[in-house]
Structures are given as C-alpha cells and as structure tokens.
Write a protein that holds these residues in place. Structure first.
Motif, short mmCIF file in Angstrom:
data_model
loop_
_atom_site.label_atom_id
_atom_site.label_comp_id
_atom_site.label_asym_id
_atom_site.label_seq_id
_atom_site.Cartn_x
_atom_site.Cartn_y
_atom_site.Cartn_z
N ALA A 82 -63.38 81.48 85.40
CA ALA A 82 -63.90 80.04 85.34
C ALA A 82 -65.31 79.79 85.15
CB ALA A 82 -63.72 79.29 86.64
N GLY A 86 -72.14 76.57 81.10
CA GLY A 86 -72.56 77.89 81.02
C GLY A 86 -72.87 78.85 82.32
N LEU A 87 -72.23 78.25 83.28
CA LEU A 87 -72.45 79.14 84.56
C LEU A 87 -71.17 79.68 84.86
CD1 LEU A 87 -74.07 76.16 86.76
CD2 LEU A 87 -75.11 78.42 86.17
N TYR A 88 -70.98 80.97 85.52
CA TYR A 88 -69.65 81.59 86.05
C TYR A 88 -69.55 80.63 87.31
CZ TYR A 88 -70.58 85.35 83.02
OH TYR A 88 -70.94 86.21 81.92
N LEU A 89 -68.13 80.38 87.35
CA LEU A 89 -67.56 79.58 88.68
C LEU A 89 -66.99 80.55 89.43
CD1 LEU A 89 -66.72 76.05 87.52
CD2 LEU A 89 -68.88 76.92 88.17
N VAL A 90 -67.36 80.68 91.01
CA VAL A 90 -66.61 81.39 91.79
C VAL A 90 -66.40 80.57 92.95
CG1 VAL A 90 -68.33 83.71 91.13
CG2 VAL A 90 -69.07 82.17 93.05
N ASN B 34 -77.27 81.93 81.84
CA ASN B 34 -76.74 83.04 81.43
C ASN B 34 -77.15 83.51 79.81
OD1 ASN B 34 -75.19 84.03 83.59
ND2 ASN B 34 -73.87 82.24 83.71
N THR B 140 -68.99 77.58 93.36
CA THR B 140 -70.16 78.01 93.43
C THR B 140 -70.65 78.59 92.02
OG1 THR B 140 -70.68 78.67 95.63
CG2 THR B 140 -72.13 79.82 94.24
N ILE B 142 -72.75 80.55 89.08
CA ILE B 142 -73.66 81.59 89.03
C ILE B 142 -74.55 81.80 87.79
CG2 ILE B 142 -73.62 84.18 89.20
CD1 ILE B 142 -72.67 83.09 91.75
#
Lengths: 95, 477
Positions: A82, A86-90, B34, B140, B142
């Motif tokens: 996900a 532009g961010l990875y989602l966790v 990123n 969240t 990253i």
C-alpha cells in the motif's frame, strides 16, 4: 549448553517468528547443538590473537561522496502492498 | 537528603555530505517522500553498502578537534530491531570498535564555572526513515528519504550534574560541529538531536543511581526542561520510598513532563554483531594528516586570542569567535579599521541587529567586512561621529555603497573647525540667557542641554567631546 523453551520463545519474538508451542522443544535441541559446536571452538586458547570482524583481511573500500543514484520511486513502490502520496503505508504504529 | 543528578548525553549530528553513508542517493532535506531513497536505502535484497569517504573524513575531523584518538581500525555492526521506518530490520552502526575514542569539550554553563566534559566515543551510523502517524486512514505513512543519512553519534561521559550543564554541553557541541563544518546544526530539520541519560544519587555517593533515557530532544530549551523535570521526578520517587525504573521516556513539551514510552518489547536486545557486508574501516593515515593540517583555529582558542590580542571582554569575544563566519568577518573589519574594540562593538551590536532584522547570515551581509571596516576607519580618524556612522551604515545597507561616498555626498564630515564651533557656542549662549543664569547658579546638569543645542545646530556633525569642552570653557569664564 542447553536452551530452555522460554529462551527459544524470546529469540523467536525478537526475530518476529511465530513458533508453535509444540515446535519449541525440537528447536531448543537443535539450537543447543549449534551452541555446543561454538563452545568447542571457544575452548581453544585464543589469547593474544586479535579478534577478526571479517574472514577477509582487506580494509573497507571508500566511495567518493557523489550522488550516483537515480531514484525511480514508482518502480520501487510497485512491490509495496500500500502506498499513498508517495509514502509507504503500514499498519498503524504508535509510540 | 541532598541529591546529585548525573547526566550523560548522546547527540546525533547529521554529517554534511552530498550523498548517503552507504549509497549514492542524495541527502537533500524536504524532498518529496521517498525520492531520496535508493534500493540500498530501501533494503532491497542483494544490494551491498559502500562506505562514503566524506562521512569518514568528517568523523576524523571531529575526533581531532576534541583531542580524541582516531581509531586506526574500526568496525561496523548491525543493531537489530523491527520498526517500519527501518527497512532492513537492522541499523548499520558501530558498537565495539568506534572510529573516535575519548576526547573532551569545554563547556560554559550560564552563571557557572567553565569546565571540561569527557567524551566517551563517537561513532558512524545510518539514520532511519520517518513515520507519519496522521491522516492515512488509520495507517502509518513511511518516508524513507532520511534512511541512510550519515550520522555521528557523540556520547559524553556521565559527568554533568545539572540541566544547565547539560544544555551548556549541547551548546558547546553545537558550536563546534558547525564551526568544523561537519554538520549544519539545524535542529528543526533534525540535523542535531539529543538523547539524555539521567539518574540521581545521594550526594557524596560513588555508585550511580538507576537511569532513565529521554529520547529525541530537539531544542536547547526542551533539553533543559526535560532534564529538570526528570531530576525532580526521580527525587520525588526516591524520597517517597519508591525505586526508579530503568526505561525510555519521551518529553511532552505541551505538558512539560516526561512519560514512559509505550513499547511492546520488555527489554531491548539489539543482538549486535559485525556486519558481514562491510569490511573493517581502516582510516588512511593520509586522511588523518590532511585533516590535521586543515584543522582551523578552534572556537575556544580563537576566543582566548580575541581577549588576549584585542582586549575584548570574554562575553564579546565568545559572541564573535563561536561562529566561524562571524569571527572571519570580525577579523577582516578589525584589520581594515585598525580598531579591534570598535570593530567588536559594531559587529556584535549594529551589524548583528541588522542581520537579525532581515533574517540573514553574516556570510550574506549586504555590507561587506571591507566596507564596514572602511566606515569604522572614519570614526577612528575623527571624520564622523559614532552617531552619524549609524546613519551612514543604514544607507550602506540599503544602497550597497562605500562609506566615503555617502559621507561626501551627504556632507556628513564632522565639524572640527574650532572657529566655526565657537561661533555656534556663542549663538546658543546668547539665545538661552535663562539657562545660562541657572547653570552659573550651580545647575551643572544644564551643560547637556547646551551640548544638545549645538549638536542640533550642526545636525549632529560636531564632535560632542569638542563641543563639551568649548562650552565648559565659555560658560565657566
């Protein structure tokens, strides 16, 4: 050297491995055998021998401080489960 | 009971390199998420780290500046823990064999004695990414741009005994890393962050009390307040018959308190081991020598020289010497005008105020050191008064012109012709008979009034000392 089931559980927890309860005993025995092997090597007198951090006796090569990478974010993120903006989602982590 | 706080600081200084410590990705701050993270920084399988030469060089420079031993051979280790902003599952750091060992730093606590604080070690490591907890539908976010940014972690001895001393240490280190140009010191951007280890013990006791660690303090004010709070909290716990729990705490500036961090792991067990991807770091002798040769005069030495050679007050000397650009600027001004104390006063007061007003660094000053020196030379040789010089300075600032051009154009030369001044003195005396009478009756304070009148008549261009003298002579006849 013999590891207890609790110690194996703790190691698994640190490594984020899920180990079924009934597998603990077997793992404890296998890991203990590895430690016994290391203990055999530990028995050798190595006082006066400089500890080695790496099997090769070569120093680390240094790289000039230059930007050499081109970043292809879309391609790198294609494997992420996900992403958003532009961010990875966790799953949410809170401190 | 009297309690003695014991404080040690771990400071992370981001090293000013163009690329990351183990990859050729850029380190620019504030980029799109990123877009500064390469496959190495992202921890993709099969990639290998290669150490950045500049990161090593900057660490060596720091070591030399604090009188430390630069380790001939040091080793990178993996610090293992799981967190989403640490893609590899370990941080590459140095553990048993750091690159910088020992050294010390002089601190100047506010209202206290200056003293030296020992530095245990400084080691190279990579930064982690950043977790953003807001706004992502319960997820969240990253951003791994910061992952792999080179850090120097500088660990002090537990030798500070008050929040004030801890802050003085942090300030001294902040001055030094910027002076050495190894770190930009920008705390808002996280380039200079601090973790504090705090414990208390009965005064006179040698053994340490149980310590807590306060994480991620990113301003001088927060460091002081967080440590002060934590000292008081621990004393309260102990005096209430309780025991201090060894734990990591976070400082909440809004409530001005520290709170335990909520972590799932009971005990941190980082399982350090030498990183098999990196060979031992052998610092080239030539690099150490080159850095030693290029080491600038350090802030403490420069301050001492300013006091000794220029006769400056220690506080003024410190203000000038602790920023390298300011110190260079100041010395150029002093050289040009030939009056070191006048130069100190102007750089610390007039120039500092003007720069501050416009939010400029001294390196970007619209008035160059040569030009400010030229202006001050005109005060020193009596061409203009200090008061007129301030007007000239304002014009130099906005117009970018030399002082002499403005002085000539505006006719600002000081009137030193005694005859002309005497005539003005006569005029002022004639115009104010009542005040003359009062002055002569013993109201000596009125001399200032007469001086003011003459200065006004000359639009400030008379030499006040000379006017004073002429008036006194004439009035006391």
């Amino acid at each position: 050297m013999s590891l207890s089931d609790e110690q194996v559980s703790a190691i698994a927890e640190l490594a984020r491995l899920s180990v079924p309860r009934d597998a603990l005993r077997g793992l404890a025995q296998e890991l203990s055998a590895i430690l016994d092997f290391v203990a055999q090597m530990n028995a050798v007198d190595t006082s006066g021998v400089e500890p080695m951090a790496h099997p090769q006796d070569v120093p680390q090569r240094l790289r000039p401080d230059e930007v050499t990478e081109t970043i292809d974010r879309a391609r790198y993120q294609a494997v992420a489960p996900a992403v958003s903006h532009g961010l990875y989602l966790v799953p949410r982590v809170i401190e | 009971m009297q309690w003695e706080p014991v404080i040690g600081l771990e400071i992370h200084a981001q090293l000013s390199t163009r690329s990351k410590i183990f990859s050729g990705a850029p380190t620019a701050y504030g980029a799109e998420p990123n877009t500064q993270a390469s496959l190495i920084d992202l921890g993709f399988p099969g990639v290998l780290p290669v150490l950045n030469e500049a990161a090593v060089r900057l660490a060596v420079r720091f070591g030399l500046a604090i009188g430390a031993t630069v380790a001939r051979r040091s080793i990178f280790a993996r610090k293992n823990y799981f967190y989403p902003d640490l893609p590899k599952g370990y941080q590459i750091s140095q553990y048993e064999a750091p690159v910088v060992v020992g050294g010390s730093l002089t601190i100047h606590p506010e209202g206290g004695e200056s003293r030296r604080i020992g530095i245990t070690r400084a080691h190279l490591e990579e930064d982690a990414g950043k977790s953003l907890h807001e706004d992502f539908q319960g997820m969240t976010g990253i951003d791994l741009n910061r992952a792999g940014t080179p850090l120097l972690e500088i660990v002090s001895e537990p030798e500070m005994h008050s929040a004030r001393e801890a802050v003085a240490y942090m300030r001294a280190l902040h001055v030094l890393v910027r002076y050495l140009r190894i770190c930009d010191g920008n705390m808002q951007e996280g380039s200079f962050r601090c973790d504090a280890n705090v414990s208390v013990r009965p005064k006179g006791e040698a053994a340490f009390g149980t310590r807590t660690e306060i994480k991620n303090l990113n301003s001088f004010r927060f460091v002081e307040r967080a440590i002060q709070y934590e000292i008081e909290r621990q004393i309260d716990v102990l005096e209430g018959g309780g025991t201090v729990v060894q734990e990591t705490r976070l400082y909440d500036p809004d409530r001005d308190e520290t709170r335990p961090m909520r972590t799932k792991e009971e005990a941190n067990d980082y399982r350090y081991f030498p990183d098999p991807d990196l060979l031992p770091l052998v610092v080239p002798e030539a690099m150490v020598e080159a850095e030693r040769q290029a080491l600038p005069e350090l802030p403490e030495a420069r301050k001492a020289r300013f006091v000794e050679d220029y006769g400056l007050k220690p506080a003024d000397a410190m203000q000038l010497a602790f920023d390298r650009d300011t110190a260079d600027y100041y010395e150029a001004v002093a050289r040009v005008c030939g009056d070191a104390r006048l130069a100190a006063n102007w750089v610390n007061v007039e120039l500092a105020a003007a720069l501050n007003r416009e939010g400029l660094d001294v390196a970007c000053s619209p008035v160059s050191a040569e030009r400010l020196g030229g202006l001050l030379a005109r005060i020193a040789d009596g061409t203009i008064s200090g008061k007129i010089a301030k007007q000239v300075f304002e014009k130099m600032w906005t117009e970018g012109t030399e002082a002499d051009v403005i002085i000539e154009r505006e006719g600002l030369r000081q009137i030193t012709d005694t005859g002309a001044l005497e005539a003005l003195v006569e005029e002022v005396i004639a115009a104010n008979p009542k005040q003359v009478e009062q002055y002569r009756a013993g109201k000596g304070k009125l001399l200032g009034f007469f001086v003011g009148q003459v200065m006004k008549a000359t639009q400030g261009k008379a030499n006040p000392a000379q006017v004073n003298q002429l008036l006194k002579k004439r009035l006391d006849e």
